[in-house]
Design an enzyme around this catalytic site. Structure first.
Site, PDB file in Angstrom:
ATOM      1  CG  ASP A 198      -2.069   0.805   0.801  1.00 22.42           C
ATOM      2  OD1 ASP A 198      -2.178   1.610   0.921  1.00 22.42           O
ATOM      3  OD2 ASP A 198      -3.374   0.821   1.018  1.00 22.42           O
ATOM      4  N   GLY A 213       4.374   1.629  -1.902  1.00 27.79           N
ATOM      5  CA  GLY A 213       5.266   1.573  -3.387  1.00 27.79           C
ATOM      6  C   GLY A 213       3.362   2.101  -3.955  1.00 27.79           C
ATOM      7  CG  ASP A 214       2.024   4.665  -7.906  1.00 29.75           C
ATOM      8  OD1 ASP A 214       0.678   4.043  -8.299  1.00 29.75           O
ATOM      9  OD2 ASP A 214       1.802   6.066  -8.564  1.00 29.75           O
ATOM     10  CG  PHE A 215      -2.251  -0.085  -6.889  1.00 31.22           C
ATOM     11  CD1 PHE A 215      -2.731   1.029  -7.526  1.00 31.22           C
ATOM     12  CD2 PHE A 215      -2.869   0.415  -6.036  1.00 31.22           C
ATOM     13  CE1 PHE A 215      -3.673   1.793  -7.245  1.00 31.22           C
ATOM     14  CE2 PHE A 215      -3.946   0.449  -5.287  1.00 31.22           C
ATOM     15  CZ  PHE A 215      -4.493   1.428  -6.085  1.00 31.22           C
ATOM     16  CG  HIS A 233     -14.675  -0.131  -5.159  1.00 32.17           C
ATOM     17  ND1 HIS A 233     -15.601  -0.518  -4.101  1.00 32.17           N
ATOM     18  CD2 HIS A 233     -13.360  -0.243  -4.602  1.00 32.17           C
ATOM     19  CE1 HIS A 233     -14.885  -0.762  -3.178  1.00 32.17           C
ATOM     20  NE2 HIS A 233     -13.784  -0.042  -2.974  1.00 32.17           N
TER      21      HIS A 233
HETATM   22  N1  SAM Z   1      -7.771  -3.555   0.490  1.00 29.60           N
HETATM   23  C1  SAM Z   1      -8.919  -3.154   1.871  1.00 29.60           C
HETATM   24  C2  SAM Z   1      -9.938  -3.471   1.654  1.00 29.60           C
HETATM   25  O1  SAM Z   1     -10.398  -4.536   0.798  1.00 29.60           O
HETATM   26  O2  SAM Z   1     -10.420  -2.796   2.575  1.00 29.60           O
HETATM   27  C3  SAM Z   1      -8.146  -0.704   1.166  1.00 29.60           C
HETATM   28  C4  SAM Z   1      -9.027  -0.810   0.176  1.00 29.60           C
HETATM   29  S1  SAM Z   1      -8.823   1.135  -0.329  1.00 29.60           S
HETATM   30  C5  SAM Z   1     -10.539   0.939  -0.617  1.00 29.60           C
HETATM   31  C6  SAM Z   1      -8.483   0.896  -1.285  1.00 29.60           C
HETATM   32  C7  SAM Z   1      -6.756   1.209  -0.381  1.00 29.60           C
HETATM   33  O3  SAM Z   1      -5.864   1.523  -2.230  1.00 29.60           O
HETATM   34  C8  SAM Z   1      -6.288   2.254   0.057  1.00 29.60           C
HETATM   35  O4  SAM Z   1      -5.691   1.226   0.971  1.00 29.60           O
HETATM   36  C9  SAM Z   1      -5.386   3.040  -0.636  1.00 29.60           C
HETATM   37  O5  SAM Z   1      -4.592   4.110   0.333  1.00 29.60           O
HETATM   38  C10 SAM Z   1      -4.976   2.742  -1.168  1.00 29.60           C
HETATM   39  N2  SAM Z   1      -4.208   3.140  -2.226  1.00 29.60           N
HETATM   40  C11 SAM Z   1      -5.015   4.130  -3.197  1.00 29.60           C
HETATM   41  N3  SAM Z   1      -3.801   4.291  -4.270  1.00 29.60           N
HETATM   42  C12 SAM Z   1      -2.215   3.892  -3.820  1.00 29.60           C
HETATM   43  C13 SAM Z   1      -1.233   3.448  -4.921  1.00 29.60           C
HETATM   44  N4  SAM Z   1      -1.328   4.672  -6.177  1.00 29.60           N
HETATM   45  N5  SAM Z   1      -0.844   2.523  -4.800  1.00 29.60           N
HETATM   46  C14 SAM Z   1      -0.704   1.612  -3.779  1.00 29.60           C
HETATM   47  N6  SAM Z   1      -1.891   1.503  -3.158  1.00 29.60           N
HETATM   48  C15 SAM Z   1      -2.839   3.203  -3.504  1.00 29.60           C
END
Ligand code: SAM
Length: 325
Positions: A198, A213-215, A233
């Protein structure tokens, strides 16, 4: 719920009250103050540092909704629903309530403008994208992460019951938040090695093996299974495909990708919980919930094919969508 159409409509229109009564009581710490024993308004006002006259009316508002129980002697106690507002309650919804009362409630102020001209209500109100806004405000980020953990601890049991993770050796939970789901999966599959992935500010205090990191750039390579729970989503189709492509690039050819999301029903009334999820996405992000066919299409654009769709037991229409190269 009443059967009279006018009364029902009026009750629905007053929904704004329920959100804020729950929020204010939670922000003040009312449920934690009532954890040990019922208190009267003066005792409670002193315990949570509130104005006793206003607090009493709020407490009675919550008693009318059966969140609190009011005794003839003027004391208030937690009902089973109210218990869930306590920070340390099993299945606590404290974070869920705080996020709705603060972040989501404010964002709703932009809904009419979005309905007329498009765009994201949250961005109309705050002038910045949801995750950028959170990244710059640790307290709001904590509230949002708390909300996700509250929902997830309920959903994690359903996911683990619906899918056998023991067949895998390694798993990366992409956008895994604080790792609530990953913890449940690891507990169900003792030999499995799990990595939480994350943003840096989310994983910095994690007790689980984690990677920041950044996905949109890259995720740790070579795991048997990549999990995307409630991640796609958040994004529009092109961004969702970009995340899937990052995962595909990190996966071995024999790898599995698992999407955990609410799958939209054909008719809204069949699964109101999934429709509400879709409205949260509309409110905050450029994302949306999708049908099974729409997920299959996104997967195909990333060089993956949908191999199974498995329902999990939840009020939000949660499913596991399994994909392979
Ligand atoms: N997987 C968890 C769940 O099932 O509840 C969290 C889902 S949450 C809606 C989306 C997650 O994506 C957050 O924890 C957010 O920090 C992460 N996120 C957003 N942009 C991101 C990025 N560019 N790289 C990595 N993680 C990211």
């Amino acid at each position: 719920m009443t059967e009279n159409a006018g009364e029902r409509l009026a009750w629905l229109a007053d929904g704004y009250l329920a959100t804020q009564l729950l929020y204010v009581a939670t922000e003040l710490g009312v449920a934690d103050a009532l954890a040990d024993k019922p208190l009267n308004t003066a005792e409670l006002a002193a315990a949570v540092d509130a104005d006793a006259v206003v607090l009493r009316r709020i407490l009675r508002g919550l008693a009318a909704e059966r969140v609190l129980e009011e005794s003839p002697d003027g004391r208030f106690a937690l009902t089973p629903t109210g218990e869930l507002l306590r920070a340390d309650a099993q299945g606590s919804l404290r974070g869920y309530v705080l996020a709705r009362g603060r972040l989501y409630y404010e964002a709703l102020g932009g809904l009419l403008r979005s309905a007329k001209t498009g765009g994201v209500p949250f961005e109309h109100v705050h002038g910045s994208a949801f995750f950028d806004y959170l990244a710059a405000r640790p307290e709001e980020m904590a509230s949002f992460q708390g909300s996700m953990s509250a929902r997830l601890s309920r959903e994690a049991r359903a996911v683990v019951a619906a899918y056998d993770f023991t067949r895998f050796r390694s798993l990366v939970d992409v956008g895994g938040g604080r790792g609530t789901l990953l913890e449940a999966i690891l507990a169900s599959a003792p030999g499995l090695e799990g990595t939480l992935f994350d943003q840096p500010e989310v994983v910095k205090d994690s007790k689980l093996p984690s990677h920041a990191g950044d996905f949109f750039v890259s995720v740790p390579a070579g795991a048997d299974v990549y999990l995307l729970s409630r991640v796609l989503h958040d994004w529009d189709d092109d961004r969702a495909v970009a995340i899937l492509r990052t995962c595909r690039a990190a996966m071995p050819d024999s790898g599995t990708l698992l999407i955990v999301e609410s799958v939209l029903p054909e008719l809204a009334a069949e699964q109101p919980g999934a429709i509400r999820m879709d409205l949260h996405m509309l409110l905050l992000l450029h994302g949306r919930e999708r049908t099974e066919a729409e997920y299959a299409e996104l997967l195909a654009r990333a060089g993956l094919r949908l191999t199974a769709t498995i329902p999990a037991d939840s009020v939000t229409g949660l499913h596991l969508l399994e994909a392979r190269a």
